[in-house]
Design a protein around this motif. Structure first.
Motif, PDB file in Angstrom:
ATOM      1  N   LEU A   8       0.838  -1.266   0.024  1.00 11.65           N
ATOM      2  CA  LEU A   8       0.156   0.139  -0.001  1.00 11.65           C
ATOM      3  C   LEU A   8       0.779   1.241  -0.025  1.00 11.65           C
ATOM      4  O   LEU A   8       0.557   2.171  -0.647  1.00 11.65           O
ATOM      5  N   SER A  11       2.207   1.927  -3.457  1.00 12.59           N
ATOM      6  CA  SER A  11       1.304   2.390  -4.291  1.00 12.59           C
ATOM      7  C   SER A  11       1.025   3.737  -4.005  1.00 12.59           C
ATOM      8  O   SER A  11       0.949   4.697  -4.961  1.00 12.59           O
ATOM      9  N   ALA A  12       1.025   4.146  -2.788  1.00 13.79           N
ATOM     10  CA  ALA A  12       0.670   5.493  -2.331  1.00 13.79           C
ATOM     11  C   ALA A  12       1.728   6.251  -2.890  1.00 13.79           C
ATOM     12  O   ALA A  12       1.674   7.294  -3.394  1.00 13.79           O
ATOM     13  N   PHE A  15       1.311   6.694  -6.541  1.00 13.75           N
ATOM     14  CA  PHE A  15       0.126   7.611  -7.061  1.00 13.75           C
ATOM     15  C   PHE A  15       0.487   9.017  -6.874  1.00 13.75           C
ATOM     16  O   PHE A  15       0.263   9.966  -7.353  1.00 13.75           O
ATOM     17  N   ALA A  42      -3.180   2.531  -8.844  1.00 17.08           N
ATOM     18  CA  ALA A  42      -4.609   1.926  -8.560  1.00 17.08           C
ATOM     19  C   ALA A  42      -4.501   0.514  -8.610  1.00 17.08           C
ATOM     20  O   ALA A  42      -5.136  -0.450  -7.778  1.00 17.08           O
ATOM     21  N   VAL A  45      -2.816  -1.627  -5.994  1.00 16.37           N
ATOM     22  CA  VAL A  45      -4.053  -1.683  -4.842  1.00 16.37           C
ATOM     23  C   VAL A  45      -5.066  -2.633  -4.964  1.00 16.37           C
ATOM     24  O   VAL A  45      -5.139  -3.649  -4.159  1.00 16.37           O
TER      25      VAL A  45
ATOM     26  N   LEU B 168     -10.140   6.234  -9.766  1.00 15.91           N
ATOM     27  CA  LEU B 168      -9.817   4.547  -9.624  1.00 15.91           C
ATOM     28  C   LEU B 168      -9.296   4.481  -8.472  1.00 15.91           C
ATOM     29  O   LEU B 168      -9.237   3.404  -7.880  1.00 15.91           O
ATOM     30  N   TYR B 169      -8.366   5.315  -8.307  1.00 18.03           N
ATOM     31  CA  TYR B 169      -7.774   5.076  -6.777  1.00 18.03           C
ATOM     32  C   TYR B 169      -8.663   5.015  -5.677  1.00 18.03           C
ATOM     33  O   TYR B 169      -8.431   4.230  -4.564  1.00 18.03           O
ATOM     34  N   ALA B 172     -10.101   1.767  -5.687  1.00 16.57           N
ATOM     35  CA  ALA B 172      -9.224   0.696  -5.348  1.00 16.57           C
ATOM     36  C   ALA B 172      -9.294   0.597  -3.523  1.00 16.57           C
ATOM     37  O   ALA B 172      -9.371  -0.305  -2.852  1.00 16.57           O
ATOM     38  N   LEU B 173      -9.321   1.986  -2.989  1.00 20.95           N
ATOM     39  CA  LEU B 173      -9.345   1.978  -1.623  1.00 20.95           C
ATOM     40  C   LEU B 173     -10.538   1.679  -0.941  1.00 20.95           C
ATOM     41  O   LEU B 173     -10.412   0.782   0.147  1.00 20.95           O
TER      42      LEU B 173
END
Lengths: 100, 476
Positions: A8, A11-12, A15, A42, A45, B168-169, B172-173
């Motif tokens: 995570l 990916s953060a 992003f 995304a 995730v 989209l993110y 996903a979360l």
């Protein structure tokens, strides 16, 4: 096993790089690449949690996102070409006929 | 599974594909039938949509849902596109932007909107959003020879793609927090902890930001005036009609159903979006000299007014948002149709000064334009006033006094810039007349339907409000 939080966090970071890239870069192609980075963050995730929940269906979503990203790149690049044909540059700052 | 419930989307998809093929092989004369074919396909889709009204069906293993909400908002989208397409040909030809692909792209975009409105799964939310948006970017850049049009397309694309990254993110979360992508499941899991976990709240915020881009709520509005101004005006009418309503529809479905019972943070965010959109949209509209750009900023302000209904929540207020969007849709498509006819060239958009004396030379056009602007400004007795009045009344009843004060002040401010066009048209004399204003049958149709609609929806609101609130009933 690598803990969930590492994925995570990664990916953060990706992003965040994408968002910062869209905001600060002045080149249309770089902007496009930054957007792709956001979509791929995304995807990471989705894969992470799909494994976590043991849910194979969600893997499919990642493929759908690939397809959409490809379509988006096709439209985006053709717009960049259209801009380049008119202005001979792919710099964002030349897009300023419309303002106010 | 009853596939006929999905037939509105199927018709649009097949119709769009066939039009693309038809366009490739048709002669010049054949191409002139494209608008008519598009209208037929849109109408057929609308008829199929209403055929099973009242039923509720979940299709494709919980991907798509057919319900009254879909029928109501789907009809709004189809109606708006129908009106925007019916006057498009002469207007696009005049601006040298008549291309056959436009009509296929309209159908694909409308397909995306109907998918978005009927989404029951986050996958379809994302997919519908993209199917809706990608054709829009191309349509904005339809006049490839014009720098302004290409610039509009590029800006619209960049902001739109950025927004879909957020969406989209966020999805996903939310998936991470809830373990499911189905909106119904999310609604079930959300109150039991997922809605209060930091992952869930962050995902929800990102989704709301992504959708706020699409409905052009401040501070995510930057693209809208540019895209509206640079695109050919017939295309702008389509932008005002479809995407905004589809974006609102999915925002209503998600916020009032999936994310209800959540942390009050979502309400505070939507509150801020509403207040900012109204204020910034209106005050920037005041400073414009181009009528088209003024209407674009007014569209931002209207997103703010409609968001007030979302802040209040509940069957009545959310239903009123649907009613509000109906009034906004009719008035704004109509207004853009008049502007498309009055403006001389695309390179310089219609300014207030250009309207001077139009009340004498084109009294009919100016009168209907005035009617639409009155509706947008919220002056009785037309649709815009009634919708605003009821929404503000609901907000007052639920104790959102500050929001109503902001909204009321903004409404008063907005009267100034809306009435500027009629004042110029009727009270000032223009030095030059523009003789080649052609009134086509399609334009007459658009204007008559939009004008009658604005009046009827305003005079007898009960039926439409009932329809709108019954469409959102099962969220609560």
């Amino acid at each position: 096993m690598i803990p969930l939080s590492h994925y995570l966090l990664l990916s953060a970071i990706i992003f965040g790089l994408g968002v910062v890239g869209v905001i600060i870069s002045r080149n249309l192609i770089k902007l496009l690449m930054s957007v792709e980075l956001m979509l791929n963050a995304a995807n990471l995730v989705f894969i992470t949690f799909a494994r976590w929940y043991g849910d194979p269906g969600v893997h499919i979503f990642v493929f759908i996102v690939f397809v959409v990203a490809a379509a988006e790149a096709a439209v985006g690049l053709s717009l960049v070409i259209a801009v380049f044909r008119r202005k001979e540059s792919v710099d964002v700052d030349i897009l300023r006929l419309l303002k106010g | 599974m009853n596939l006929s419930l999905f037939s509105p989307q199927i018709v649009l998809g097949i119709g769009g594909t066939l039009l693309f093929l038809f366009e490739a092989f048709a002669s010049e004369r054949g191409r002139s039938f494209l608008p008519t074919l598009t209208l037929l396909i849109l109408a057929l889709s609308g008829v199929l949509m209403w055929k099973s009204y009242g039923e509720i069906g979940v299709l494709f293993s919980g991907m798509v849902v057919y319900d009254r909400f879909f029928v109501f908002f789907g009809t709004l989208v189809l109606l708006g596109s129908f009106l925007a397409v019916s006057f498009s040909r002469p207007s696009l030809q005049q601006q040298d932007a008549f291309r056959g692909e436009y009509y296929a792209l309209v159908l694909f975009s409308v397909l995306g909107m109907t998918l978005l409105i009927s989404a029951a799964n986050m996958i379809i939310v994302f997919l519908g959003m993209e199917i809706m948006s990608l054709p829009l970017y191309i349509m904005a850049a339809m006049r490839r020879g014009s720098e302004r049009s290409v610039e509009a397309g590029a800006k619209y694309f960049l902001m739109g793609a950025f927004a879909s990254g957020f969406l989209l993110y966020g999805i996903a979360l939310v998936y991470g927090a809830t373990g499911t992508l189905s909106i119904e499941e999310i609604a079930r899991v959300w109150p039991r902890g997922a809605g209060f976990s930091s992952l869930g709240v962050a995902g929800m915020l990102l989704i709301v930001i992504g959708l706020a881009f699409k409905i052009a709520a401040v501070p995510f509005h930057m693209w809208e005036p540019d895209a509206y101004e640079g695109a050919p005006t017939a295309v702008t009418a389509f932008f005002a009609a479809g995407p905004k309503i589809a974006g609102f529809a999915i925002l209503l479905r998600l916020v009032s159903w999936a994310f209800s019972f959540s942390d009050p943070v979502i309400l505070r965010i939507v509150w801020m979006l509403a207040a900012l959109s109204m204020t910034v949209g209106n005050f920037l509209a005041l400073t414009q000299s181009s009528v088209k750009r003024m209407l674009a900023y007014s569209g931002i302000a209207h997103a703010g007014y409609a968001l007030v209904g979302l802040v209040v929540g509940g069957t009545v207020a959310i239903g009123l948002v649907g009613y509000y969007l109906l009034g906004y849709l009719l008035a704004s498509v109509g207004a853009f149709a008049v502007i498309a006819t009055l403006e001389k060239s695309q390179e310089r958009s219609l300014s207030f000064a250009d309207c001077a004396g139009k009340g004498k030379t084109n009294p009919g056009l100016t009168l209907v334009l005035t009617l639409f602007l009155i509706s947008l400004a919220g002056i009785p007795p037309v649709a815009g006033f009634v919708a605003k009045f009821y929404i503000f009344e609901q907000a007052l009843q639920h104790g959102f006094v500050w929001l109503v004060i902001i909204a009321a002040v903004n409404s008063i401010v907005s009267v100034y810039y809306y009435l500027r066009t009629p004042v110029y048209a009727f009270m000032k004399t223009g030095e030059e007349t523009n003789p080649d204003i052609r009134i086509s049958a399609g334009l007459v149709f658009t204007l008559v339907v939009a004008a009658l609609g604005t009046i009827i929806v305003g005079i007898s609101p009960e039926y439409f409000i009932k329809l709108a609130s019954s469409s959102v009933m099962w969220f609560f």
